[in-house]
Design a protein around this motif. Structure first.
Motif, mmCIF file in Angstrom:
data_model
loop_
_atom_site.group_PDB
_atom_site.id
_atom_site.type_symbol
_atom_site.label_atom_id
_atom_site.label_comp_id
_atom_site.label_asym_id
_atom_site.label_seq_id
_atom_site.Cartn_x
_atom_site.Cartn_y
_atom_site.Cartn_z
ATOM 1 N N SER A 31 0.805 -1.224 0.000
ATOM 2 C CA SER A 31 0.000 0.000 0.000
ATOM 3 C C SER A 31 0.838 1.275 0.000
ATOM 4 O O SER A 31 0.285 2.382 0.023
ATOM 5 C CB SER A 31 -0.918 0.011 1.225
ATOM 6 N N MET A 32 2.149 1.160 -0.041
ATOM 7 C CA MET A 32 3.014 2.338 0.052
ATOM 8 C C MET A 32 2.792 3.380 -1.051
ATOM 9 O O MET A 32 3.002 4.566 -0.817
ATOM 10 C CB MET A 32 4.476 1.911 0.065
ATOM 11 N N TRP A 34 0.225 4.782 -2.058
ATOM 12 C CA TRP A 34 -0.701 5.817 -1.580
ATOM 13 C C TRP A 34 0.013 6.784 -0.642
ATOM 14 O O TRP A 34 -0.266 7.994 -0.645
ATOM 15 C CB TRP A 34 -1.897 5.168 -0.876
ATOM 16 N N GLN A 35 0.929 6.251 0.160
ATOM 17 C CA GLN A 35 1.726 7.117 1.027
ATOM 18 C C GLN A 35 2.631 8.025 0.200
ATOM 19 O O GLN A 35 2.805 9.207 0.532
ATOM 20 C CB GLN A 35 2.569 6.261 1.983
ATOM 21 N N TRP A 36 3.195 7.506 -0.882
ATOM 22 C CA TRP A 36 4.038 8.341 -1.744
ATOM 23 C C TRP A 36 3.240 9.492 -2.341
ATOM 24 O O TRP A 36 3.747 10.607 -2.452
ATOM 25 C CB TRP A 36 4.641 7.485 -2.858
ATOM 26 N N ARG A 38 0.614 10.943 -0.962
ATOM 27 C CA ARG A 38 0.376 11.924 0.104
ATOM 28 C C ARG A 38 1.628 12.758 0.359
ATOM 29 O O ARG A 38 1.549 13.986 0.544
ATOM 30 C CB ARG A 38 -0.070 11.210 1.381
ATOM 31 N N GLN A 39 2.774 12.104 0.362
ATOM 32 C CA GLN A 39 4.020 12.849 0.564
ATOM 33 C C GLN A 39 4.288 13.786 -0.612
ATOM 34 O O GLN A 39 4.758 14.922 -0.419
ATOM 35 C CB GLN A 39 5.176 11.863 0.739
ATOM 36 N N TRP A 224 1.741 1.028 -8.140
ATOM 37 C CA TRP A 224 2.307 2.332 -8.475
ATOM 38 C C TRP A 224 2.204 2.599 -9.973
ATOM 39 O O TRP A 224 1.861 3.708 -10.394
ATOM 40 C CB TRP A 224 3.752 2.402 -8.005
ATOM 41 N N HIS A 256 9.821 10.288 -3.400
ATOM 42 C CA HIS A 256 9.599 9.604 -2.129
ATOM 43 C C HIS A 256 9.641 8.087 -2.315
ATOM 44 O O HIS A 256 10.117 7.361 -1.431
ATOM 45 C CB HIS A 256 8.261 10.040 -1.527
ATOM 46 N N ASP A 260 12.342 5.270 -0.474
ATOM 47 C CA ASP A 260 11.959 4.048 0.230
ATOM 48 C C ASP A 260 12.540 2.797 -0.456
ATOM 49 O O ASP A 260 12.859 1.819 0.220
ATOM 50 C CB ASP A 260 10.434 3.921 0.281
#
Length: 265
Positions: A31-32, A34-36, A38-39, A224, A256, A260
């Motif tokens: 799920s990362m 989605w975090q990217w 947001r960042q 992604w 981002h 990671d």
């Protein structure tokens, strides 16, 4: 003080190159992506002028590609796909801006371009390869279609020669080949350009590191890629106006993602 020293070292052409072949690859959760995003959104809001500049360049390039294809409407899809494949290279200035923003350095259009210049050899070589790949695809699709498809549907080739892609088989062939090439470009560039910008890695080693990152994280990379394609199609569907926001957002999010996927030692 550290930010000023970093800026001075980069402006002097200091090379902090690494052996990208030996870089450790990070494992990220599915799920990362989605975090990217947001960042990336947070970085976009902190750098509005630079974001607007690069978003405007992407929108203008897209509109220019469409205008150039007016004389050959059937090539519009190819020009747009080719432009999207060049996205990772075109976003180099956004990676620079995200890098500076995270380190607390001052950001700006001039600074993003100046840092690109310090990595100009590797970036130029990588960009040249992308251009050659896209150009080869544009020509190869026509040749392969002529050799393999016209015996099945001769009228499709006639339509192609006339500049059209009205025949469903021609459209399917173009989209299918474009999708395969886009997947290869994605796997080759997901961390390659950021790695060149950040650590002055050579283009070959950077591409190899990118493939390693993709193969080590297949699920998040599939998500992604789907997000990138979806947002790019959305930007294209808005006559490229949406690219004013979408292009810088994806550029910052990709930075981002790089941080990671390639752990910062």
């Amino acid at each position: 003080m550290h930010g000023e020293m970093t800026e001075q070292a980069l402006s002097d052409g200091h090379r902090d190159s690494v052996d990208a072949h030996q870089l450790p690859i990070g494992a990220v959760a599915p799920s990362m992506p989605w975090q990217w995003l947001r960042q990336g959104w947070g970085t976009l809001w902190r750098t509005p002028l630079v974001s607007a500049f690069y978003g405007g360049l992407c929108a203008a390039a897209g509109l220019g590609a469409v205008m150039m294809s007016q004389a050959m409407p059937g090539l519009t899809v190819k020009f747009v796909i080719g432009l999207l494949m060049l996205g990772p290279f075109l976003a180099a200035g956004l990676y620079v801006t995200a890098r500076r923003s995270l380190s607390g350095d001052r950001t700006g259009i001039g600074r993003s371009l100046a840092l690109d210049a310090s990595r100009r050899s590797s970036l130029a070589l990588f960009g040249l390869v992308l251009v050659m790949v896209v150009s080869f695809w544009l020509m190869a699709t026509a040749v392969l279609f002529a050799l393999k498809v016209t015996t099945v549907a001769p009228t499709a080739y006639t339509g192609f020669l006339g500049g059209g892609m009205q025949h469903p088989l021609m459209m399917l062939f173009t989209l299918g080949s474009g999708a395969l090439l886009a997947a290869a470009v994605f796997a080759s560039s997901i961390v390659a350009v950021p790695l060149i910008v950040d650590r002055d890695a050579g283009p070959v080693a950077a591409v190899q590191a990118s493939w390693r990152a993709v193969t080590a994280n297949p699920k998040p990379m599939l998500l992604w890629a789907a997000i990138i394609v979806g947002l790019m199609l959305l930007g294209t569907a808005t006559a490229f106006i949406g690219m004013l926001v979408i292009f810088p957002l994806l550029g910052y999010a990709s930075w981002h993602a790089y941080r990671d996927l390639i752990p910062q030692g």
